[in-house]
Design a protein around this motif. Structure first.
Motif, PDB file in Angstrom:
ATOM      1  N   ILE A 113       0.843  -1.195   0.000  1.00 27.05           N
ATOM      2  CA  ILE A 113       0.000   0.000   0.000  1.00 27.05           C
ATOM      3  C   ILE A 113       0.879   1.245   0.000  1.00 27.05           C
ATOM      4  O   ILE A 113       0.609   2.219  -0.734  1.00 27.05           O
ATOM      5  CB  ILE A 113      -0.938   0.003   1.214  1.00 27.05           C
ATOM      6  CG1 ILE A 113      -1.947  -1.143   1.111  1.00 27.05           C
ATOM      7  CG2 ILE A 113      -1.658   1.343   1.335  1.00 27.05           C
ATOM      8  CD1 ILE A 113      -2.906  -1.042  -0.053  1.00 27.05           C
ATOM      9  N   ALA A 114       1.935   1.235   0.797  1.00 27.37           N
ATOM     10  CA  ALA A 114       2.841   2.393   0.851  1.00 27.37           C
ATOM     11  C   ALA A 114       3.503   2.642  -0.499  1.00 27.37           C
ATOM     12  O   ALA A 114       3.676   3.797  -0.921  1.00 27.37           O
ATOM     13  CB  ALA A 114       3.908   2.170   1.926  1.00 27.37           C
ATOM     14  N   ARG A 115       3.855   1.559  -1.199  1.00 26.93           N
ATOM     15  CA  ARG A 115       4.511   1.718  -2.503  1.00 26.93           C
ATOM     16  C   ARG A 115       3.521   2.273  -3.534  1.00 26.93           C
ATOM     17  O   ARG A 115       3.856   3.198  -4.289  1.00 26.93           O
ATOM     18  CB  ARG A 115       5.070   0.369  -2.950  1.00 26.93           C
ATOM     19  CG  ARG A 115       6.125   0.471  -4.053  1.00 26.93           C
ATOM     20  CD  ARG A 115       6.808  -0.868  -4.266  1.00 26.93           C
ATOM     21  NE  ARG A 115       7.690  -1.177  -3.169  1.00 26.93           N
ATOM     22  CZ  ARG A 115       7.672  -2.331  -2.493  1.00 26.93           C
ATOM     23  NH1 ARG A 115       6.808  -3.273  -2.797  1.00 26.93           N
ATOM     24  NH2 ARG A 115       8.529  -2.533  -1.507  1.00 26.93           N
ATOM     25  N   PRO A 172      10.614  -3.201  -6.325  1.00 21.42           N
ATOM     26  CA  PRO A 172      11.252  -2.384  -5.286  1.00 21.42           C
ATOM     27  C   PRO A 172      11.081  -0.896  -5.563  1.00 21.42           C
ATOM     28  O   PRO A 172      10.949  -0.468  -6.707  1.00 21.42           O
ATOM     29  CB  PRO A 172      12.726  -2.791  -5.377  1.00 21.42           C
ATOM     30  CG  PRO A 172      12.737  -4.089  -6.093  1.00 21.42           C
ATOM     31  CD  PRO A 172      11.569  -4.071  -7.025  1.00 21.42           C
ATOM     32  N   ALA A 173      11.090  -0.113  -4.490  1.00 18.86           N
ATOM     33  CA  ALA A 173      11.013   1.332  -4.639  1.00 18.86           C
ATOM     34  C   ALA A 173      12.240   1.847  -5.376  1.00 18.86           C
ATOM     35  O   ALA A 173      13.365   1.371  -5.167  1.00 18.86           O
ATOM     36  CB  ALA A 173      10.911   1.988  -3.267  1.00 18.86           C
ATOM     37  N   LYS A 174      12.017   2.803  -6.251  1.00 16.65           N
ATOM     38  CA  LYS A 174      13.124   3.462  -6.930  1.00 16.65           C
ATOM     39  C   LYS A 174      13.715   4.527  -6.013  1.00 16.65           C
ATOM     40  O   LYS A 174      13.150   4.853  -4.974  1.00 16.65           O
ATOM     41  CB  LYS A 174      12.636   4.072  -8.243  1.00 16.65           C
ATOM     42  CG  LYS A 174      12.097   3.014  -9.204  1.00 16.65           C
ATOM     43  CD  LYS A 174      11.545   3.631 -10.479  1.00 16.65           C
ATOM     44  CE  LYS A 174      10.994   2.543 -11.402  1.00 16.65           C
ATOM     45  NZ  LYS A 174      10.401   3.096 -12.640  1.00 16.65           N
ATOM     46  N   VAL A 179      12.312   7.316   0.155  1.00 17.06           N
ATOM     47  CA  VAL A 179      12.082   7.992   1.430  1.00 17.06           C
ATOM     48  C   VAL A 179      10.606   7.995   1.788  1.00 17.06           C
ATOM     49  O   VAL A 179      10.211   7.604   2.896  1.00 17.06           O
ATOM     50  CB  VAL A 179      12.636   9.432   1.399  1.00 17.06           C
ATOM     51  CG1 VAL A 179      12.209  10.191   2.660  1.00 17.06           C
ATOM     52  CG2 VAL A 179      14.155   9.416   1.290  1.00 17.06           C
ATOM     53  N   VAL A 180       9.751   8.432   0.861  1.00 18.26           N
ATOM     54  CA  VAL A 180       8.321   8.489   1.145  1.00 18.26           C
ATOM     55  C   VAL A 180       7.775   7.086   1.386  1.00 18.26           C
ATOM     56  O   VAL A 180       6.988   6.856   2.319  1.00 18.26           O
ATOM     57  CB  VAL A 180       7.558   9.181  -0.001  1.00 18.26           C
ATOM     58  CG1 VAL A 180       6.048   9.129   0.255  1.00 18.26           C
ATOM     59  CG2 VAL A 180       8.011  10.624  -0.144  1.00 18.26           C
ATOM     60  N   PHE A 181       8.193   6.131   0.564  1.00 24.29           N
ATOM     61  CA  PHE A 181       7.733   4.753   0.729  1.00 24.29           C
ATOM     62  C   PHE A 181       8.057   4.223   2.125  1.00 24.29           C
ATOM     63  O   PHE A 181       7.183   3.683   2.821  1.00 24.29           O
ATOM     64  CB  PHE A 181       8.376   3.860  -0.339  1.00 24.29           C
ATOM     65  CG  PHE A 181       8.425   2.402   0.021  1.00 24.29           C
ATOM     66  CD1 PHE A 181       7.258   1.669   0.192  1.00 24.29           C
ATOM     67  CD2 PHE A 181       9.639   1.757   0.207  1.00 24.29           C
ATOM     68  CE1 PHE A 181       7.295   0.325   0.541  1.00 24.29           C
ATOM     69  CE2 PHE A 181       9.690   0.422   0.551  1.00 24.29           C
ATOM     70  CZ  PHE A 181       8.516  -0.299   0.715  1.00 24.29           C
ATOM     71  N   GLU A 182       9.301   4.379   2.558  1.00 19.68           N
ATOM     72  CA  GLU A 182       9.700   3.873   3.869  1.00 19.68           C
ATOM     73  C   GLU A 182       8.938   4.578   4.981  1.00 19.68           C
ATOM     74  O   GLU A 182       8.530   3.956   5.968  1.00 19.68           O
ATOM     75  CB  GLU A 182      11.211   4.068   4.067  1.00 19.68           C
ATOM     76  CG  GLU A 182      12.083   3.231   3.142  1.00 19.68           C
ATOM     77  CD  GLU A 182      12.172   1.775   3.571  1.00 19.68           C
ATOM     78  OE1 GLU A 182      11.538   1.406   4.591  1.00 19.68           O
ATOM     79  OE2 GLU A 182      12.866   0.998   2.896  1.00 19.68           O
TER      80      GLU A 182
END
Length: 292
Positions: A113-115, A172-174, A179-182
């Motif tokens: 959801i965060a991603r 994976p997050a780019k 930062v926002v994802f984490e």
């Protein structure tokens, strides 16, 4: 959030997201070290899940100590090897002790959801807080990116039908997303667990005359208090999703969406909960920056 992904496929996934071989090697080495030092609360559970749960509980309990709240001394921790984004508090009969547990897939749900949330923000970074914001324009921005729409749908379809992330490809997050994802994932996870600590601290579920819906409101308020206190000791940089309570908002809305999609798929109407108030009613009680 790499739980459940074949280790041999990870370098390919990270490379596709723009990470160098050196950066990928560093992240995989860190993952292995974390798993090697993870506690074991439930046989067969991913060590990475155990590690994350222990870390988050430590942060919450440290915040409780700073607030002179000592009830965490009577808490045991555990992972439930069950599907679905679950978190729970179980009272130990005839004692004042409790067990805080999360399901094996809670962190994976929060991470996905965060991603998706982060990628939605990056569709139009200046739009979401602009004067010309509207729901219709917001929907248009999302619909204009079929891959983003498909990613959101895969997450909810996968969890609504299997309770796991099995239908969602690992992306994976780019760098520009990381930062926002984490921050969003951490804010969601801490709110979920702190909410259960709140049930334990407030002795919910031990008195027959208690109103379970009022208990949910007060556990939410406890969680907001803890998330704010956790963020008084930030990691590297401030996390406004945590200090404002926005992580809790995102989590509750995601769970409401999941239930709605599950109802559409199964064609079985989900009756209003006798223990949990409507999400809108809960969010109205969030006297935090995120709502204002």
């Amino acid at each position: 959030g790499v739980t459940g992904v074949q280790t041999c496929a990870l370098p390919i996934c990270f490379a596709q997201s723009g990470w160098s071989e050196e950066e990928t090697r560093f992240r995989l080495d860190l993952l292995r070290k974390q798993e090697a030092g993870a506690p074991v609360t439930s046989p067969g559970v991913s060590p990475h899940v155990e590690f994350l749960f222990g870390l988050l509980c430590d942060d919450i309990e440290a915040a409780m100590e700073r607030l002179h709240i000592e009830s965490h001394g009577r808490v045991a921790r555990g992972i439930e090897p069950r599907a679905g984004p679950l978190a729970a508090n179980t009272n130990v009969v005839m004692t004042d002790e409790g067990i805080i547990t999360v399901g094996s897939f809670l962190f994976r749900f929060c991470g996905l959801i965060a991603r998706a949330f982060t990628r939605t923000l990056h569709r139009a970074p200046t739009f979401w807080e602009s004067a010309n914001y509207s729901h219709d324009l917001a929907r248009a921005y999302v619909r204009d990116d079929p891959r983003l729409v498909a990613y959101w749908l895969r997450i909810f379809l996968s969890f609504s039908t299997t309770g796991t992330h099995v239908m969602v490809p690992f992306q994976p997050a780019k760098r520009h997303e990381l930062v926002v994802f984490e921050q969003v994932a951490r804010a969601m996870e801490i709110f979920a667990i702190a909410h259960e600590y709140g049930h334990h601290h407030l002795d919910h579920g031990r008195r027959i005359e208690d109103d379970p819906k009022l208990d949910e409101f007060s556990a939410d308020q406890f969680a907001l208090k803890i998330t704010y206190e956790v963020e008084r000791k930030p990691i590297l940089m401030p996390n406004l999703y945590l200090s404002s309570g926005a992580g809790g908002v995102i989590l509750l809305l995601a769970l409401e969406t999941l239930n709605g999609i599950r109802e559409v798929i199964t064609r079985i109407s989900i009756a209003p909960s006798v223990t949990h108030p409507d999400v809108d009613a809960r969010l109205l009680q969030f006297d935090s920056v995120s709502v204002l």
